[in-house]
Write a protein that holds these residues in place. Structure first.
Motif, PDB file in Angstrom:
ATOM      1  N   ILE A   1       1.506  31.814  -4.184  1.00 52.41           N
ATOM      2  CA  ILE A   1       1.546  33.121  -3.537  1.00 52.41           C
ATOM      3  C   ILE A   1       2.164  34.169  -4.454  1.00 52.41           C
ATOM      4  O   ILE A   1       1.658  35.295  -4.589  1.00 52.41           O
ATOM      5  CB  ILE A   1       2.342  33.031  -2.223  1.00 52.41           C
ATOM      6  N   PHE A   2       3.265  33.821  -5.130  1.00 52.65           N
ATOM      7  CA  PHE A   2       3.915  34.784  -6.010  1.00 52.65           C
ATOM      8  C   PHE A   2       3.043  35.128  -7.201  1.00 52.65           C
ATOM      9  O   PHE A   2       3.138  36.228  -7.747  1.00 52.65           O
ATOM     10  CB  PHE A   2       5.265  34.241  -6.486  1.00 52.65           C
ATOM     11  N   ALA A   3       2.204  34.202  -7.653  1.00 58.44           N
ATOM     12  CA  ALA A   3       1.292  34.505  -8.750  1.00 58.44           C
ATOM     13  C   ALA A   3       0.286  35.574  -8.338  1.00 58.44           C
ATOM     14  O   ALA A   3      -0.034  36.478  -9.119  1.00 58.44           O
ATOM     15  CB  ALA A   3       0.572  33.239  -9.194  1.00 58.44           C
ATOM     16  N   MET A   4      -0.216  35.498  -7.105  1.00 57.19           N
ATOM     17  CA  MET A   4      -1.143  36.521  -6.629  1.00 57.19           C
ATOM     18  C   MET A   4      -0.439  37.861  -6.472  1.00 57.19           C
ATOM     19  O   MET A   4      -1.011  38.917  -6.786  1.00 57.19           O
ATOM     20  CB  MET A   4      -1.765  36.072  -5.308  1.00 57.19           C
ATOM     21  N   TYR A   5       0.803  37.847  -5.996  1.00 55.08           N
ATOM     22  CA  TYR A   5       1.562  39.098  -5.883  1.00 55.08           C
ATOM     23  C   TYR A   5       1.807  39.706  -7.265  1.00 55.08           C
ATOM     24  O   TYR A   5       1.665  40.919  -7.466  1.00 55.08           O
ATOM     25  CB  TYR A   5       2.881  38.826  -5.180  1.00 55.08           C
ATOM     26  N   SER A   6       2.167  38.869  -8.228  1.00 52.19           N
ATOM     27  CA  SER A   6       2.378  39.349  -9.592  1.00 52.19           C
ATOM     28  C   SER A   6       1.097  39.912 -10.180  1.00 52.19           C
ATOM     29  O   SER A   6       1.113  40.921 -10.888  1.00 52.19           O
ATOM     30  CB  SER A   6       2.909  38.202 -10.457  1.00 52.19           C
ATOM     31  N   LEU A   7      -0.037  39.275  -9.894  1.00 51.90           N
ATOM     32  CA  LEU A   7      -1.324  39.766 -10.381  1.00 51.90           C
ATOM     33  C   LEU A   7      -1.640  41.139  -9.805  1.00 51.90           C
ATOM     34  O   LEU A   7      -2.115  42.035 -10.512  1.00 51.90           O
ATOM     35  CB  LEU A   7      -2.421  38.766 -10.011  1.00 51.90           C
ATOM     36  N   ILE A   8      -1.361  41.329  -8.528  1.00 49.69           N
ATOM     37  CA  ILE A   8      -1.588  42.637  -7.915  1.00 49.69           C
ATOM     38  C   ILE A   8      -0.656  43.687  -8.524  1.00 49.69           C
ATOM     39  O   ILE A   8      -1.063  44.821  -8.794  1.00 49.69           O
ATOM     40  CB  ILE A   8      -1.392  42.542  -6.392  1.00 49.69           C
TER      41      ILE A   8
ATOM     42  N   LEU B   1       4.483  53.614   0.744  1.00 53.70           N
ATOM     43  CA  LEU B   1       5.667  52.770   0.677  1.00 53.70           C
ATOM     44  C   LEU B   1       5.598  51.653   1.708  1.00 53.70           C
ATOM     45  O   LEU B   1       6.073  50.531   1.465  1.00 53.70           O
ATOM     46  CB  LEU B   1       6.923  53.618   0.900  1.00 53.70           C
ATOM     47  N   LEU B   2       4.968  51.944   2.840  1.00 53.67           N
ATOM     48  CA  LEU B   2       4.820  50.926   3.875  1.00 53.67           C
ATOM     49  C   LEU B   2       3.972  49.755   3.378  1.00 53.67           C
ATOM     50  O   LEU B   2       4.301  48.588   3.628  1.00 53.67           O
ATOM     51  CB  LEU B   2       4.189  51.545   5.121  1.00 53.67           C
ATOM     52  N   MET B   3       2.897  50.059   2.651  1.00 58.95           N
ATOM     53  CA  MET B   3       2.043  48.995   2.123  1.00 58.95           C
ATOM     54  C   MET B   3       2.787  48.165   1.084  1.00 58.95           C
ATOM     55  O   MET B   3       2.633  46.935   1.018  1.00 58.95           O
ATOM     56  CB  MET B   3       0.784  49.600   1.515  1.00 58.95           C
ATOM     57  N   LYS B   4       3.607  48.805   0.267  1.00 56.84           N
ATOM     58  CA  LYS B   4       4.395  48.062  -0.724  1.00 56.84           C
ATOM     59  C   LYS B   4       5.369  47.103  -0.040  1.00 56.84           C
ATOM     60  O   LYS B   4       5.509  45.950  -0.449  1.00 56.84           O
ATOM     61  CB  LYS B   4       5.159  49.041  -1.622  1.00 56.84           C
ATOM     62  N   LYS B   5       6.033  47.604   0.984  1.00 57.09           N
ATOM     63  CA  LYS B   5       6.972  46.742   1.710  1.00 57.09           C
ATOM     64  C   LYS B   5       6.231  45.627   2.440  1.00 57.09           C
ATOM     65  O   LYS B   5       6.726  44.489   2.515  1.00 57.09           O
ATOM     66  CB  LYS B   5       7.777  47.580   2.707  1.00 57.09           C
ATOM     67  N   LEU B   6       5.043  45.940   2.959  1.00 57.10           N
ATOM     68  CA  LEU B   6       4.266  44.924   3.655  1.00 57.10           C
ATOM     69  C   LEU B   6       3.817  43.827   2.697  1.00 57.10           C
ATOM     70  O   LEU B   6       3.878  42.631   3.029  1.00 57.10           O
ATOM     71  CB  LEU B   6       3.056  45.573   4.332  1.00 57.10           C
ATOM     72  N   LEU B   7       3.366  44.214   1.503  1.00 57.53           N
ATOM     73  CA  LEU B   7       2.958  43.219   0.507  1.00 57.53           C
ATOM     74  C   LEU B   7       4.118  42.309   0.137  1.00 57.53           C
ATOM     75  O   LEU B   7       3.968  41.084   0.048  1.00 57.53           O
ATOM     76  CB  LEU B   7       2.416  43.918  -0.741  1.00 57.53           C
ATOM     77  N   LEU B   8       5.275  42.908  -0.093  1.00 51.84           N
ATOM     78  CA  LEU B   8       6.442  42.105  -0.451  1.00 51.84           C
ATOM     79  C   LEU B   8       6.875  41.223   0.712  1.00 51.84           C
ATOM     80  O   LEU B   8       7.221  40.043   0.519  1.00 51.84           O
ATOM     81  CB  LEU B   8       7.590  43.023  -0.877  1.00 51.84           C
ATOM     82  N   GLY B   9       6.842  41.777   1.932  1.00 56.19           N
ATOM     83  CA  GLY B   9       7.227  40.970   3.091  1.00 56.19           C
ATOM     84  C   GLY B   9       6.301  39.781   3.304  1.00 56.19           C
ATOM     85  O   GLY B   9       6.751  38.675   3.621  1.00 56.19           O
TER      86      GLY B   9
END
Length: 706
Positions: free
Chosen positions: A194-201, A248-256
């Motif tokens: 999961i973190f690899a996909m987040y890092s890729l984004i 900013l909401l989308m950024k927090k949602l992605l991280l959450g």
């Protein structure tokens, strides 16, 4: 032809340039500075990419007359400059490849066979153990009343295997790794999870909430661009990127979402050993009918303690042994399935007709819905396939799954179904009951060994997941031991290893039954799957630029199925799932607090750093006495003078004559060459005797045996 190829290549990829207004004098100064630094992209030196040399540049006087300003504007012109990226910071994250390219020639047939065995041991251990408990958990909720019940359950299992591990993970999700794939990834990290996909984004859109982590990939995003033809997919990708970056909401949602998915994945790694070992040892009740559940629990606890005690060596030494063992296990699964089909008849092949699924739900809808949580257990280990991708190329993993793993699993389930159709007396310990009596004890011992290997597979996947989360500032820093100088992904985290053991033993003692553990297992697996579906959908839109019909088909198909499975698993929260949800919530809270604190700390250091004007006013003596000696000041930031240095100036009667601001970077390689371990750059002018140093080490700063 060569010229045409060169021209085409230059059109596809060209240096990323920026335009800005400069005066004629400034243009000459920049030209001289470029010559001294070795060009616009001089890395690790003072060049135009670096921002530190410019800290002491003289600014234009604020009191110029209007006439002077007009003359200055007349002399200004628009020139093309290099990208505004701090190349000194970029090189702090780049290390030359220690493994020479000539090593690719060493991959002969014997090497390929060796890697195939390693793939089985590292990637497919978890999913290979699923035949031990899938039908047991399913028929605990749905009693067997006839042949159609067995065929309906088998049909569900077969199509779940095809859709989840094969279509979703092996054919689609594996390509969403962070560093690409190929033969070179046998030596380098192709991160999965999961973190690899987040890092890729984060590398393709500015959505990270930790600025220091975005800078690590600045070179790839800012030093070049690819020329693409305007298409509907490209326009959609740009719109998605703008939406993600502006909200900013989308950024927090992605991280959450990534924190939630990681918490569920770690919880899944705790449940896997408990479920696998407990199911394997439960076969003792078939061989010895008088064996009690207490004996099964005690043996399971003893095996897990041995497993985690040897985990330190499992990633380097024992890994050479478990590959052949798991190959024998998969062949054993296929062999038992063929034996049962030949003994009880081929009636189980009817389950390839999906109409039996409709009959299965039509006969008893509520109980069929409850059994879906057990059905998903046939796909457990799918996320481990992606998380352990860092060991092997994508196509190698795909080939092994399609040619060996999937056929053996299908034969195993067909054989168990054939046994149930012929003998519908009991739905407990179906796998061990279907084994021919003369082969029971060898298969029982092999099943326990395979269960330990499956537990090891998930533990390794958790190590990789935590390494990625630590590098992104979402988990406390831990000591990470690299156990191999050639394979950078082979790591061991001592603290996590013992915490996993304690948690796993706690689940076994708390539940003591494979059915209750299986309920929690399904919840953890589905939580990870849903997060993977959402992230792959974003990657399809943002990075792959996939056609919208394919994106919608992928999202609706898998999200719909996973939500149905998830609803079934949640119905068993009171039977064991509650403990896993509590455990995952604790992990989520730890990661959220650490990420939030890391961001506040970094923002505070950036905001409070000392200004250039203050340094000029203090002068070369910094407003205090300069005593002979060397002073080291640690800082997370790589630009400007940290605020902690200002406290030293006010609190100490003297300061060292030479000051070095040290920033430590953990880079994803097993060995940092000594010649590239430290990078230096001057801060302020020469008379200040102040320098910046980036010290680069592997994660955890230690190595096994060093």
């Amino acid at each position: 032809m060569a010229a045409e190829s060169s021209a085409a290549g230059s059109m596809r990829k060209a240096p990323s340039m920026e335009w800005r207004w400069v005066s004629a004098g400034e243009e000459e100064e920049e030209g001289e500075e470029e010559g001294r630094a070795g060009g616009p992209a001089a890395v690790g030196a003072v060049g135009r990419g670096g921002s530190f040399e410019s800290e002491d540049e003289d600014d234009n006087d604020e009191g110029d007359d209007d006439d002077d300003e007009e003359q200055e504007e007349a002399r200004q012109k628009l020139i093309r400059t290099g990208p505004s990226v701090d190349w000194f910071d970029v090189e702090g994250n780049e290390v030359s490849v220690a493994q020479p390219l000539e090593d690719y020639e060493e991959f002969d047939f014997g090497r390929t066979v060796f890697l195939a065995l390693q793939t089985l041991a590292v990637v497919f251990g978890d999913i290979g153990i699923s035949p031990l408990y899938t039908f047991d958990v399913m028929f605990n909720k749905y009693p067997i009343l006839g042949e159609e019940d067995v065929l309906g359950a088998l049909s569900l299992v077969l199509y779940t295997l095809i859709l989840m591990p094969l279509v979703k993970y092996v054919l689609v999700v594996l390509w969403a790794n962070d560093d690409g794939e190929g033969i070179s990834q046998l030596f380098h990290d192709s991160a999965g999870g999961i973190f690899a996909m987040y890092s890729l984004i984060c590398r393709n859109a500015k959505v990270s909430l930790i600025p220091s982590q975005v800078q690590a990939q600045a070179e790839k995003r800012m030093s070049s661009f690819r020329l693409k033809l305007p298409t509907a997919e490209l326009e959609r990708s740009i719109k998605v990127k703008e939406k993600l970056e502006s909200s900013l909401l989308m950024k927090k949602l992605l991280l959450g979402l990534v924190l939630f998915g990681t918490a569920m994945f770690i919880s899944n790694g705790v449940i896997t050993p408990a479920m696998s070992v407990l199911s394997a040892v439960s076969g003792l009740k078939v061989g010895i009918p008088n064996a009690s559940q207490d004996v099964v629990v005690m043996i399971s606890i003893a095996l897990l303690i041995i497993l985690y005690s040897l985990q330190r060596y499992a990633t380097s030494k024992i890994g050479f042994v478990v590959g052949p063992c798991l190959l024998i296990w998969f062949c054993c699964l296929g062999g038992i399935g063929i034996c049962n089909l030949s003994r009880y008849g081929p009636a189980a092949f009817k389950a390839f007709n999906p109409l039996y699924i409709i009959y299965y739900f039509g006969k008893n809808p509520f109980q069929a819905w409850l059994s879906l949580g057990g059905c998903l257990l046939c796909a457990t280990g799918s996320e481990a396939i992606f998380s352990n991708l860092c060991y092997f190329p994508v196509r190698f993993v795909q080939s092994m799954f399609v040619l060996l793993v999937l056929p053996c699993l299908v034969l195993a389930y067909l054989g168990q179904a054939a046994f149930l159709i012929a003998s519908q007396k009991s739905s407990e310990h179906i796998f061990f009951s279907s084994i021919p009596s003369e082969a029971f004890w060898p298969v029982f011992l092999l099943a326990n060994l395979a269960a330990l290997i499956a537990s090891r597979t998930m533990t390794i996947a958790i190590f990789q997941c935590l390494k990625q989360s630590i590098s992104l500032g979402c988990f406390p820093r831990l000591k990470i031991v690299h156990t191999s100088r050639k394979f950078m992904a082979k790591i061991y985290i001592p603290v996590v290893n013992w915490l996993l053991l304690a948690s796993c033993l706690g689940f076994i003692v708390l539940f003591r039954s494979t059915y209750d553990v299986g309920n929690a297992y399904a919840i953890a697996e589905l939580g990870v799957m849903i997060m993977a579906t959402l992230y792959v959908t974003i990657i399809m839109l943002l990075i792959w630029e996939t056609h919208i019909i394919k994106v919608i088909s992928f999202l609706t198909t898998f999200l719909f199925l996973e939500l149905i499975f998830f609803s079934s698993a949640l119905s068993s929260v009171g039977d064991g799932g509650w403990a896993l949800l509590v455990y995952a919530s604790g992990l989520l809270m730890i990661m959220f607090i650490w990420n939030y604190g890391s961001k506040l700390k970094y923002d505070s250091e950036v905001r409070q750093k000392l200004s250039k004007d203050l340094m000029r006013k203090l002068g070369p003596n910094l407003g205090t006495m300069r005593a002979p000696g060397l002073g080291l000041v640690y800082s997370e930031i790589v630009k400007g003078v940290p605020a902690t240095f200002g406290h030293f100036l006010t609190a100490l009667p003297a300061i060292h004559s030479i000051i070095v601001f040290v920033c430590i970077r953990n880079v994803p390689v097993p060995v940092v060459p000594q010649s590239e371990r430290f990078l230096f750059q001057r801060v302020c002018s020469r008379s200040y005797h102040m320098f910046r140093c980036i010290a680069r080490y592997v994660h955890g700063l230690i190595r096994l045996g060093s």
